[in-house]
Design a protein around this motif. Structure first.
Motif, mmCIF file in Angstrom:
data_model
loop_
_atom_site.group_PDB
_atom_site.id
_atom_site.type_symbol
_atom_site.label_atom_id
_atom_site.label_comp_id
_atom_site.label_asym_id
_atom_site.label_seq_id
_atom_site.Cartn_x
_atom_site.Cartn_y
_atom_site.Cartn_z
ATOM 1 N N MET A 57 -12.194 44.700 110.238
ATOM 2 C CA MET A 57 -11.179 44.448 111.240
ATOM 3 C C MET A 57 -11.498 43.128 111.932
ATOM 4 N N ASN A 58 -10.467 42.312 112.109
ATOM 5 C CA ASN A 58 -10.737 41.018 112.716
ATOM 6 C C ASN A 58 -10.884 41.128 114.234
ATOM 7 N N LYS A 59 -11.365 40.047 114.815
ATOM 8 C CA LYS A 59 -11.703 40.015 116.242
ATOM 9 C C LYS A 59 -10.493 40.296 117.137
ATOM 10 N N ARG A 60 -9.359 39.714 116.831
ATOM 11 C CA ARG A 60 -8.164 39.899 117.657
ATOM 12 C C ARG A 60 -7.680 41.349 117.633
ATOM 13 N N LYS A 61 -7.657 41.931 116.455
ATOM 14 C CA LYS A 61 -7.208 43.324 116.351
ATOM 15 C C LYS A 61 -8.154 44.235 117.136
ATOM 16 N N ARG A 62 -9.442 43.973 117.030
ATOM 17 C CA ARG A 62 -10.436 44.743 117.789
ATOM 18 C C ARG A 62 -10.192 44.573 119.286
ATOM 19 N N GLN A 63 -9.897 43.361 119.704
ATOM 20 C CA GLN A 63 -9.632 43.049 121.111
ATOM 21 C C GLN A 63 -8.420 43.847 121.616
ATOM 22 N N ILE A 64 -7.371 43.913 120.815
ATOM 23 C CA ILE A 64 -6.165 44.661 121.183
ATOM 24 C C ILE A 64 -6.467 46.152 121.279
ATOM 25 N N ILE A 65 -7.145 46.677 120.287
ATOM 26 C CA ILE A 65 -7.454 48.108 120.266
ATOM 27 C C ILE A 65 -8.332 48.492 121.458
ATOM 28 N N THR A 66 -9.304 47.679 121.756
ATOM 29 C CA THR A 66 -10.196 47.963 122.882
ATOM 30 C C THR A 66 -9.423 47.976 124.202
ATOM 31 N N ALA A 67 -8.590 46.973 124.405
ATOM 32 C CA ALA A 67 -7.793 46.899 125.639
ATOM 33 C C ALA A 67 -6.825 48.075 125.723
ATOM 34 N N ALA A 68 -6.162 48.377 124.629
ATOM 35 C CA ALA A 68 -5.191 49.478 124.620
ATOM 36 C C ALA A 68 -5.881 50.817 124.898
ATOM 37 N N ARG A 69 -7.029 51.049 124.263
ATOM 38 C CA ARG A 69 -7.751 52.310 124.492
ATOM 39 C C ARG A 69 -8.086 52.472 125.973
ATOM 40 N N GLU A 70 -8.603 51.423 126.572
ATOM 41 C CA GLU A 70 -8.969 51.491 127.991
ATOM 42 C C GLU A 70 -7.745 51.769 128.866
ATOM 43 N N LEU A 71 -6.637 51.109 128.556
ATOM 44 C CA LEU A 71 -5.417 51.333 129.335
ATOM 45 C C LEU A 71 -4.843 52.731 129.121
ATOM 46 N N PHE A 72 -4.858 53.198 127.883
ATOM 47 C CA PHE A 72 -4.336 54.534 127.603
ATOM 48 C C PHE A 72 -5.153 55.594 128.325
ATOM 49 N N ILE A 73 -6.440 55.370 128.442
ATOM 50 C CA ILE A 73 -7.316 56.303 129.157
ATOM 51 C C ILE A 73 -7.052 56.209 130.659
ATOM 52 N N GLU A 74 -6.960 54.989 131.159
ATOM 53 C CA GLU A 74 -6.802 54.762 132.603
ATOM 54 C C GLU A 74 -5.406 55.141 133.106
ATOM 55 N N LYS A 75 -4.356 54.652 132.417
ATOM 56 C CA LYS A 75 -2.990 54.818 132.898
ATOM 57 C C LYS A 75 -2.211 55.902 132.156
ATOM 58 N N GLY A 76 -2.697 56.276 130.993
ATOM 59 C CA GLY A 76 -1.950 57.181 130.128
ATOM 60 C C GLY A 76 -1.124 56.382 129.140
ATOM 61 N N PHE A 77 -0.850 56.985 128.009
ATOM 62 C CA PHE A 77 -0.087 56.312 126.963
ATOM 63 C C PHE A 77 1.320 55.965 127.445
ATOM 64 N N LEU A 78 1.984 56.915 128.089
ATOM 65 C CA LEU A 78 3.369 56.713 128.509
ATOM 66 C C LEU A 78 3.510 55.620 129.557
ATOM 67 N N ASP A 79 2.520 55.494 130.427
ATOM 68 C CA ASP A 79 2.605 54.527 131.526
ATOM 69 C C ASP A 79 2.012 53.166 131.189
ATOM 70 N N THR A 80 1.581 52.990 129.958
ATOM 71 C CA THR A 80 1.049 51.703 129.514
ATOM 72 C C THR A 80 2.103 50.994 128.682
ATOM 73 N N SER A 81 2.401 49.772 129.054
ATOM 74 C CA SER A 81 3.388 48.985 128.301
ATOM 75 C C SER A 81 2.675 48.032 127.349
ATOM 76 N N ILE A 82 3.441 47.505 126.427
ATOM 77 C CA ILE A 82 2.882 46.485 125.534
ATOM 78 C C ILE A 82 2.463 45.269 126.358
ATOM 79 N N ASN A 83 3.214 44.936 127.386
ATOM 80 C CA ASN A 83 2.825 43.815 128.254
ATOM 81 C C ASN A 83 1.489 44.087 128.941
ATOM 82 N N ASP A 84 1.239 45.334 129.336
ATOM 83 C CA ASP A 84 -0.068 45.685 129.913
ATOM 84 C C ASP A 84 -1.185 45.405 128.908
ATOM 85 N N ILE A 85 -0.956 45.809 127.671
ATOM 86 C CA ILE A 85 -1.968 45.604 126.617
ATOM 87 C C ILE A 85 -2.183 44.120 126.374
ATOM 88 N N ILE A 86 -1.098 43.370 126.285
ATOM 89 C CA ILE A 86 -1.175 41.928 126.050
ATOM 90 C C ILE A 86 -1.969 41.249 127.168
#
Length: 117
Positions: free
Chosen positions: A1-30
């Motif tokens: 897995m490349n660095k950028r994809k890892r970066q996205i997954i890491t950020a998304a996981r943290e947000l999904f845990i913190e805010k929940g999947f439903l309350d996390t937007s793609i803009n939040d992940i970006i």
């Protein structure tokens, strides 16, 4: 897995845990990953696909650990079986995936529920 994809997954996981999947937007992940929208869409077609990648990582890690547990051992040994069953629970706990599963459960997205429940 490349660095950028890892970066996205890491950020998304943290947000999904913190805010929940439903309350996390793609803009939040970006914003959390410090990437452009185009970079996100180069790796994922949707937030759901990003979530699936996170959950697939957990399953893959659990599968690898189960294979390690059985290597060179008697597959009929009940202790080995018990350890293998427990591995998925440990991986889910280590990666805080339980919170993400709860968020999916609350989702109205039938496709997500079909794949994970």
């Amino acid at each position: 897995m490349n660095k950028r994809k890892r970066q996205i997954i890491t950020a998304a996981r943290e947000l999904f845990i913190e805010k929940g999947f439903l309350d996390t937007s793609i803009n939040d992940i970006i914003n959390a990953a410090k990437i452009s929208k185009g970079t996100f869409y180069n790796h994922f077609t949707s937030k759901n696909e990003c979530l699936i990648a996170i959950l697939d990582e957990g399953r893959e890690e659990a599968s690898n650990r189960r294979h390690e547990l059985i290597y060179g051992k008697d597959p009929t040994d009940l202790e080995v079986l018990t350890q293998q069953v427990a591995v998925l629970m440990y991986v889910n706990r280590e990666h805080n995936l339980v919170q993400i599963f709860e968020s999916i459960f609350q989702s109205r997205d039938k496709e997500l529920k079909k794949n994970y429940y």
